[in-house]
Motif scaffolding. Structure first.
Motif, PDB file in Angstrom:
ATOM      1  N   ASP A 126      51.203  33.110  68.399  1.00  8.69           N
ATOM      2  CA  ASP A 126      49.791  32.746  68.394  1.00  8.69           C
ATOM      3  C   ASP A 126      49.678  31.333  68.948  1.00  8.69           C
ATOM      4  N   GLY A 127      48.461  30.872  69.120  1.00 11.68           N
ATOM      5  CA  GLY A 127      48.237  29.537  69.651  1.00 11.68           C
ATOM      6  C   GLY A 127      47.534  28.638  68.653  1.00 11.68           C
ATOM      7  N   TYR A 181      49.089  24.802  72.092  1.00 10.32           N
ATOM      8  CA  TYR A 181      50.511  25.051  71.843  1.00 10.32           C
ATOM      9  C   TYR A 181      50.722  26.513  71.483  1.00 10.32           C
ATOM     10  N   LEU A 182      51.769  27.094  72.022  1.00  8.78           N
ATOM     11  CA  LEU A 182      52.180  28.441  71.651  1.00  8.78           C
ATOM     12  C   LEU A 182      53.244  28.327  70.569  1.00  8.78           C
ATOM     13  N   VAL A 183      53.047  29.020  69.458  1.00  6.51           N
ATOM     14  CA  VAL A 183      54.028  29.000  68.372  1.00  6.51           C
ATOM     15  C   VAL A 183      54.416  30.430  68.024  1.00  6.51           C
ATOM     16  N   ALA A 184      55.598  30.574  67.460  1.00  6.14           N
ATOM     17  CA  ALA A 184      56.071  31.873  66.996  1.00  6.14           C
ATOM     18  C   ALA A 184      56.655  31.711  65.602  1.00  6.14           C
ATOM     19  N   ILE A 185      56.493  32.737  64.779  1.00  6.24           N
ATOM     20  CA  ILE A 185      57.077  32.716  63.440  1.00  6.24           C
ATOM     21  C   ILE A 185      57.975  33.931  63.245  1.00  6.24           C
ATOM     22  N   SER A 192      56.044  25.563  71.738  1.00  4.98           N
ATOM     23  CA  SER A 192      56.027  25.246  73.167  1.00  4.98           C
ATOM     24  C   SER A 192      55.632  23.801  73.409  1.00  4.98           C
ATOM     25  N   PRO A 193      55.820  23.310  74.622  1.00  8.17           N
ATOM     26  CA  PRO A 193      55.181  22.044  75.011  1.00  8.17           C
ATOM     27  C   PRO A 193      53.666  22.243  75.044  1.00  8.17           C
TER      28      PRO A 193
END
Length: 232
Positions: free
Chosen positions: A67-68, A96-100, A111-112
């Motif tokens: 998600d962002g 930012y793109l994040v993952a869990i 992400s950057p």
């Protein structure tokens, strides 16, 4: 105090009895150092094994949910994006793109920063996530992440809710879309933990260095030290 409460530098200078320039110097030295030491807490899984209990029993090999999240600026800034020749202007957010992890809810990727008006597909393509995904892994996301072809080239799967066809979904598509929506609650709860750090809920000055913001997003690693979201 800066990351968690986002006290102004003038306030911190008063509290500690030092010049504001010294406060700025401390932040510029220590935030990057914290990022270096805490970054190893964010690691992408190297397995295709995911939860097997409902609703994951029909979403096999689900190792991550993406998600962002965005950071606000009080005035437009101009950044040249990595691997992209276009200079994007007149925006007030950084995305930012994040993952869990699907088991625990800990952050496995950050992400950057990207210009706030970049598409979700663009952030996936240029974030570095595609460089670390493993063949056979399944990643869950919302409808905005129309990048199945990009993941397919890495021999892994991106599963998103189905789009309406003639105003309706088939029974199987409707069930899968509800299942994806139900598990995405976990990534939303994980992002709420980021927002506990007021540095990311209050508007930042456009003078803030982008590298500094990318380093501050390492608070995701600090979130990983909290109890897991397995029951969220």
């Amino acid at each position: 105090m800066k990351l968690k409460q986002n006290f102004p530098q003038s306030d911190l200078a008063f509290r500690f009895g030092i010049d504001q320039s010294n406060v700025s110097r401390v932040l510029q030295q220590w935030i990057p150092m914290l990022a270096i030491h805490f970054k190893p807490l964010i690691q992408w899984p190297n397995t295709t094994f995911g939860p097997t209990s409902p609703p994951y029993d029909v979403l096999p090999n689900s190792v991550g949910i993406i998600d962002g999240t965005e950071v606000l600026f009080n005035a437009p800034v101009t950044w040249k994006l990595k691997n992209h020749p276009l200079v994007i202007t007149s925006h007030t957010t950084v995305k930012y793109l994040v993952a869990i992890d699907t088991f625990t809810g800990v952050f496995t990727f950050v992400s950057p920063g990207f210009s706030g008006n970049c598409s979700d597909r663009f952030t996936v393509e240029h974030s570095g996530l595609l460089d670390i995904v493993q063949p056979g892994q399944r990643i869950l996301a919302d409808k905005g992440y129309t990048a199945r072809d990009l993941f397919a080239m890495k021999r892994c799967f991106l599963t998103i809710p189905s789009f309406l066809l003639d105003g309706r979904l088939s029974g199987q598509e409707a069930v899968q879309s509800r299942l994806i929506a139900s598990v995405r609650i976990k990534v939303e709860n994980a992002i709420k933990r980021i927002k506990d750090f007021k540095i990311f809920t209050e508007t930042l000055s456009n003078r803030t260095n982008k590298k500094m913001i990318d380093d501050m997003i390492i608070v995701c690693a600090l979130c990983n030290l909290k109890p897991t979201l397995s029951n969220a």
